[in-house]
Design a protein around this motif. Structure first.
Motif, mmCIF file in Angstrom:
data_model
loop_
_atom_site.group_PDB
_atom_site.id
_atom_site.type_symbol
_atom_site.label_atom_id
_atom_site.label_comp_id
_atom_site.label_asym_id
_atom_site.label_seq_id
_atom_site.Cartn_x
_atom_site.Cartn_y
_atom_site.Cartn_z
ATOM 1 N N LYS A 82 0.812 -0.970 0.115
ATOM 2 C CA LYS A 82 0.158 -0.458 0.069
ATOM 3 C C LYS A 82 0.654 1.002 0.462
ATOM 4 O O LYS A 82 0.144 2.198 -0.951
ATOM 5 C CB LYS A 82 -0.942 -0.246 1.075
ATOM 6 C CG LYS A 82 -1.675 -1.223 0.648
ATOM 7 C CD LYS A 82 -2.844 -1.335 2.068
ATOM 8 C CE LYS A 82 -3.971 -2.604 2.806
ATOM 9 N NZ LYS A 82 -4.723 -2.241 3.942
ATOM 10 N N LYS A 88 -5.551 1.180 -4.720
ATOM 11 C CA LYS A 88 -6.375 0.622 -3.865
ATOM 12 C C LYS A 88 -6.095 -1.078 -3.936
ATOM 13 O O LYS A 88 -5.735 -1.408 -4.575
ATOM 14 C CB LYS A 88 -7.377 1.004 -3.590
ATOM 15 C CG LYS A 88 -8.428 0.132 -2.872
ATOM 16 C CD LYS A 88 -10.100 0.474 -2.198
ATOM 17 C CE LYS A 88 -10.321 -0.071 -1.586
ATOM 18 N NZ LYS A 88 -10.542 -1.694 -1.723
ATOM 19 N N ILE A 89 -5.469 -1.830 -2.543
ATOM 20 C CA ILE A 89 -5.166 -3.061 -2.235
ATOM 21 C C ILE A 89 -6.722 -3.434 -2.032
ATOM 22 O O ILE A 89 -7.509 -3.395 -1.049
ATOM 23 C CB ILE A 89 -3.981 -3.598 -1.083
ATOM 24 C CG1 ILE A 89 -3.075 -2.441 -2.026
ATOM 25 C CG2 ILE A 89 -4.004 -4.612 -1.006
ATOM 26 C CD1 ILE A 89 -2.510 -3.791 -3.351
#
Length: 285
Positions: A82, A88-89
């Motif tokens: 991140k 976005k993970i």
């Protein structure tokens, strides 16, 4: 803060002050505890929020047979990811990567090494993800004593790539990589040249191809072309060689994936191909 679910003696599900589901970990945190009882805050060693509330059941099933060290590893790796990646993970990676790491370390200790046939392409086309994955190998060695070859970094990088595909299907990430690689080869052989993979134009083209492939994997290909016919004809005429290459790509995609790409996509591909092949040294293979 009360217990919503007990994963094992050291891991429970609870909620934070914003009513978000949160996994908390600590030695003996859930020992002889039941749902509804308060969480012993002093025993909490690690915690992370699950934005997707549907993941708690999958995580609970996973942790029945998986030591929590692998969940801790996943958390450490994804926290690092991140900080290094711009997108976005997906929370599902907490489940998918935990499961993957447990299996990978287990088979490595049994002397079973799996080769990753895509590692060269992954290293080349997904440089940021691959660098994160190389760091992940250090984390894994610190926690388990197992040192993986770069083949494993390639598999971890695919998990990170898969986060952009919004799902748990590793096949999708592999399909994206293969499609991108094959299209780049079509361009390279059409122009009989080596592409400068350090150039800005190459990076732009690569980004376009990734999202091009992702649209197919996500089944987002059924859209109406918005390109003006005059613009399409102008681009086709002005960048003749680039357009001929685009037609080869179009035929490859149609034959392999049964996907007829639109004229607007052909315009974008042609412009990118012209940029990435223009002003470069031509080399004979």
């Amino acid at each position: 803060m009360e217990i919503k679910k007990v994963f094992n003696n050291n891991v429970v599900l609870t909620e934070n002050g914003q009513q978000q589901e949160m996994v908390v970990m600590g030695k003996g945190l859930a020992f002889q505890k039941k749902v509804g009882q308060p969480v012993d805050i002093e025993k909490i060693e690690k915690k992370f929020v699950l934005a997707d509330q549907g993941l708690s059941d999958k995580l609970a099933d996973l942790l029945v047979d998986t030591p929590e060290v692998y969940l801790e590893l996943s958390h450490r790796i994804l926290d690092y990811a991140k900080s290094q990646l711009s997108y976005k993970i997906d929370d599902y990676l907490y489940v998918a990567l935990t499961d993957h790491l447990h299996f990978a370390v287990s088979r490595q200790k049994e002397g079973i090494e799996l080769k990753n046939p895509l590692v060269w392409e992954i290293r080349k086309y997904y440089k940021n993800e691959f660098q994160v994955a190389l760091k992940a190998l250090d984390f894994i060695e610190e926690e388990t004593g197992v040192r993986f070859p770069e083949d494993e970094a390639g598999l971890i990088a695919l998990h990170l790539l898969n986060s952009q595909l919004n799902g748990d299907n590793m096949d999708a990430a592999i399909q994206v990589t293969k499609m991108v690689n094959n299209i780049l080869n079509i361009v390279k052989y059409h122009f009989d040249m080596k592409l400068d993979d350090n150039s800005i134009n190459y990076e732009r083209f690569l980004t376009h191809l990734r999202f091009f492939a992702m649209r197919f994997v996500r089944e987002e290909t059924d859209h109406v072309s918005q390109t003006d016919d005059f613009l399409f004809e102008q681009v086709k005429k002005k960048y003749e060689q680039a357009y001929l290459c685009t037609e080869k790509i179009s035929k490859y995609v149609a034959k392999t994936y049964d996907w007829d790409i639109s004229n607007d996509e052909k315009v974008y591909l042609t412009l990118h191909i012209h940029r990435v092949t223009n002003r470069q040294e031509w080399t004979n293979k």
